[in-house]
Design a protein around this motif. Structure first.
Motif, PDB file in Angstrom:
ATOM      1  N   ALA A 146       0.888   3.183   7.984  1.00 39.02           N
ATOM      2  CA  ALA A 146       0.213   2.268   8.900  1.00 39.02           C
ATOM      3  C   ALA A 146      -0.815   3.022   9.733  1.00 39.02           C
ATOM      4  O   ALA A 146      -0.586   4.159  10.154  1.00 39.02           O
ATOM      5  CB  ALA A 146       1.241   1.598   9.806  1.00 39.02           C
ATOM      6  N   ASP A 167      -4.174   1.101   4.698  1.00 34.64           N
ATOM      7  CA  ASP A 167      -3.372   0.123   5.430  1.00 34.64           C
ATOM      8  C   ASP A 167      -4.260  -0.877   6.153  1.00 34.64           C
ATOM      9  O   ASP A 167      -3.999  -2.089   6.143  1.00 34.64           O
ATOM     10  CB  ASP A 167      -2.477   0.858   6.431  1.00 34.64           C
ATOM     11  CG  ASP A 167      -1.771  -0.087   7.388  1.00 34.64           C
ATOM     12  OD1 ASP A 167      -0.789  -0.734   6.975  1.00 34.64           O
ATOM     13  OD2 ASP A 167      -2.210  -0.198   8.550  1.00 34.64           O
ATOM     14  N   CYS A 169      -5.666  -3.467   3.873  1.00 31.88           N
ATOM     15  CA  CYS A 169      -4.628  -4.453   3.527  1.00 31.88           C
ATOM     16  C   CYS A 169      -4.437  -5.469   4.651  1.00 31.88           C
ATOM     17  O   CYS A 169      -4.272  -6.672   4.397  1.00 31.88           O
ATOM     18  CB  CYS A 169      -3.307  -3.748   3.239  1.00 31.88           C
ATOM     19  SG  CYS A 169      -3.287  -2.786   1.721  1.00 31.88           S
ATOM     20  N   ARG A 170      -4.446  -5.015   5.878  1.00 29.30           N
ATOM     21  CA  ARG A 170      -4.215  -5.922   7.007  1.00 29.30           C
ATOM     22  C   ARG A 170      -5.390  -6.874   7.218  1.00 29.30           C
ATOM     23  O   ARG A 170      -5.193  -8.043   7.564  1.00 29.30           O
ATOM     24  CB  ARG A 170      -3.903  -5.116   8.276  1.00 29.30           C
ATOM     25  CG  ARG A 170      -2.581  -4.373   8.141  1.00 29.30           C
ATOM     26  CD  ARG A 170      -2.108  -3.638   9.363  1.00 29.30           C
ATOM     27  NE  ARG A 170      -0.938  -2.832   8.999  1.00 29.30           N
ATOM     28  CZ  ARG A 170       0.295  -3.300   8.876  1.00 29.30           C
ATOM     29  NH1 ARG A 170       0.522  -4.582   9.121  1.00 29.30           N
ATOM     30  NH2 ARG A 170       1.291  -2.513   8.521  1.00 29.30           N
ATOM     31  N   THR A 225       0.846  -1.186   0.000  1.00 32.73           N
ATOM     32  CA  THR A 225       0.000   0.000   0.000  1.00 32.73           C
ATOM     33  C   THR A 225       0.885   1.241   0.000  1.00 32.73           C
ATOM     34  O   THR A 225       1.987   1.223   0.559  1.00 32.73           O
ATOM     35  CB  THR A 225      -0.942   0.046   1.224  1.00 32.73           C
ATOM     36  OG1 THR A 225      -1.612   1.310   1.258  1.00 32.73           O
ATOM     37  CG2 THR A 225      -0.190  -0.119   2.526  1.00 32.73           C
ATOM     38  N   ASN A 246       4.251  -0.957   3.626  1.00 36.44           N
ATOM     39  CA  ASN A 246       3.833   0.430   3.450  1.00 36.44           C
ATOM     40  C   ASN A 246       4.919   1.197   2.704  1.00 36.44           C
ATOM     41  O   ASN A 246       5.921   1.593   3.287  1.00 36.44           O
ATOM     42  CB  ASN A 246       3.564   1.077   4.806  1.00 36.44           C
ATOM     43  CG  ASN A 246       2.531   0.322   5.623  1.00 36.44           C
ATOM     44  OD1 ASN A 246       2.869  -0.596   6.373  1.00 36.44           O
ATOM     45  ND2 ASN A 246       1.283   0.694   5.474  1.00 36.44           N
TER      46      ASN A 246
END
Length: 329
Positions: A42, A47, A50-51, A38, A69
Motif C-alpha cells: 500500500a 497500489d 489500483c485504488r 496487486t 495487496n
C-alpha cells in the motif's frame, strides 16, 4: 518500433472515445464485489493505480471494489494467486510488465505461466524511465554521455541504483553501461525511493528509475539532476530532458506498462464486460489526472492489443537479459 508507435496511437485514440464503451460498461454491473489484486505494498505506485481504478469502477462495474495487496517475491505472489480464483470477473490482477516479460528469463522456474495462467483485459498505464545523478557527480556533467565518460575515468564511483534486481530500470542501466563502456556497478534497492535517498547522500552516483519517482528529487527542491529519459520521445513530464536516443545512445528505448488481467480461462463475454468497464474508468478525468501526478499516463487497450504487446516485449527482452547475464537467486 513502428509497431509500438502504431499500438500507442491506437491506444491513445481509445482513451478519447469513452462514450463508445459507456453503454457496455453500464451493462457490466454484474458483480457485488470486485477485488483488484496487486503484488506491491500500500502507498506504492502500483497500489495507487489500483485504488484509482477501484474508485472509478465502484458503482459501475461492481457495487463494491476493493484492493488486495498480495506482496512478496517481487510481485510473483499476486500472479500466483490468480491460479486459484474463479475467472468470473470478480478478481482482477494489476501487474507491471516485468513479471510477465522479463521474469521468465531471470528465474530458473516460475510458479506461474505468464500466458496460460492469465487472460489479458487491458493496459492501465505506461511510463518511461530516467537516469538521475547526485552530488557524487560533478555539476559539469550535464548529459548521459558525459556521465558515462566520467564513470570510466572514476571507476571507484561508477555505480547506479535501481528499484530492484531484474527490473526494467536495472536492465536499462546495464544497457547504458555497455553502450558507454563504463562498467557501472549495479546496486539494487527495495524501490526507487531508498535509492534516491542514497543518491542524494552521495552514496551512489546515479539511479535508473521511473520518471515519476525521480522528478520530486530534481530541480531546485532536490539534490538530483535528471540527465536523460528512456522513451522514444521526450516525456511530457520532463519535456526539457532529451532522450537517450537524442544523446547518441541509439536503440536504448525502454518503457514499462501496468496492465490488467483476469485468471486464465476467462470467457470472451467476461473479458468484454471487464474491458468495457475498464476503458471507461481509465478515461475519467480524475483517473487521468491522478495518475499524471505520479508520472504515469493512463492508457487502455483491447485485450488482443495487450496480448500482442506482451508477446512483443517478451521477445524483445529475452536477448537483452541473456546478454546482461543476470539470473535471480
Amino acid at each position: 518500433m513502428s509497431n509500438r508507435r502504431q499500438f500507442v496511437q491506437r491506444s491513445a485514440a481509445a482513451l478519447a472515445l469513452p462514450a463508445l464503451f459507456a453503454g457496455r460498461a453500464a451493462e457490466a454491473q454484474s458483480v457485488d464485489v470486485l477485488k483488484i489484486v496487486t503484488g506491491f505494498a500500500a502507498g506504492g505506485t502500483s497500489d495507487t493505480v489500483c485504488r484509482r481504478l477501484a474508485d472509478a469502477l465502484r458503482g459501475t462495474y461492481a457495487k463494491t471494489a476493493l484492493v488486495e495487496n498480495k506482496t512478496g517475491a517481487g510481485g510473483q505472489i499476486a500472479i500466483q494467486s490468480m491460479k486459484t480464483v474463479p475467472a468470473d470477473g470478480t478478481t482482477l490482477l494489476q501487474t507491471p510488465a516485468s513479471m510477465l516479460t522479463t521474469y521468465p528469463f531471470i528465474y530458473n522456474k516460475l510458479q506461474y505461466d505468464p500466458v496460460k495462467d492469465l487472460t489479458p483485459v487491458s493496459l492501465a498505464c505506461v511510463f518511461e524511465f530516467g537516469l538521475a545523478v547526485g552530488p557524487l557527480v560533478p555539476t559539469t556533467v550535464t548529459t548521459v554521455p558525459e556521465f558515462l565518460a566520467w564513470a570510466k575515468a572514476h571507476p571507484e564511483h561508477a555505480s547506479f541504483g535501481s528499484p530492484a534486481a531484474g527490473s526494467t530500470p536495472h536492465f536499462t542501466g546495464e544497457m547504458l553501461s555497455r553502450a558507454g563502456g563504463a562498467n557501472l556497478r549495479h546496486v539494487p534497492y527495495r524501490g526507487t525511493q531508498p535509492a534516491m535517498l542514497e543518491l542524494s547522500g552521495g552514496q551512489i552516483a546515479a539511479v535508473s528509475g521511473p520518471i515519476g519517482d525521480l522528478l520530486p528529487h530534481t530541480g531546485s527542491n532536490g539534490k538530483a539532476r535528471l540527465l536523460g529519459v528512456s522513451g522514444a520521445k521526450r516525456s511530457r513530464f520532463a519535456p526539457q530532458v532529451p532522450t537517450y536516443d537524442e544523446q547518441g545512445l541509439k536503440d536504448i528505448v525502454t518503457d514499462e506498462w501496468f496492465a490488467l488481467y483476469l485468471p486464465g480461462g476467462a470467457t470472451p463475454e467476461v473479458v468484454q464486460r471487464m474491458n468495457a468497464a475498464v476503458r471507461v474508468a481509465l478515461a475519467k478525468r480524475e483517473v487521468v489526472d491522478g495518475l499524471a501526478v505520479m508520472g504515469l499516463e493512463a492508457r487502455s487497450s483491447s485485450a488482443a492489443e495487450l496480448a500482442a504487446l506482451q508477446q512483443r516485449d517478451t521477445a524483445r527482452w529475452g536477448p537483452i537479459v541473456k546478454a546482461v547475464g543476470f539470473k535471480a537467486e
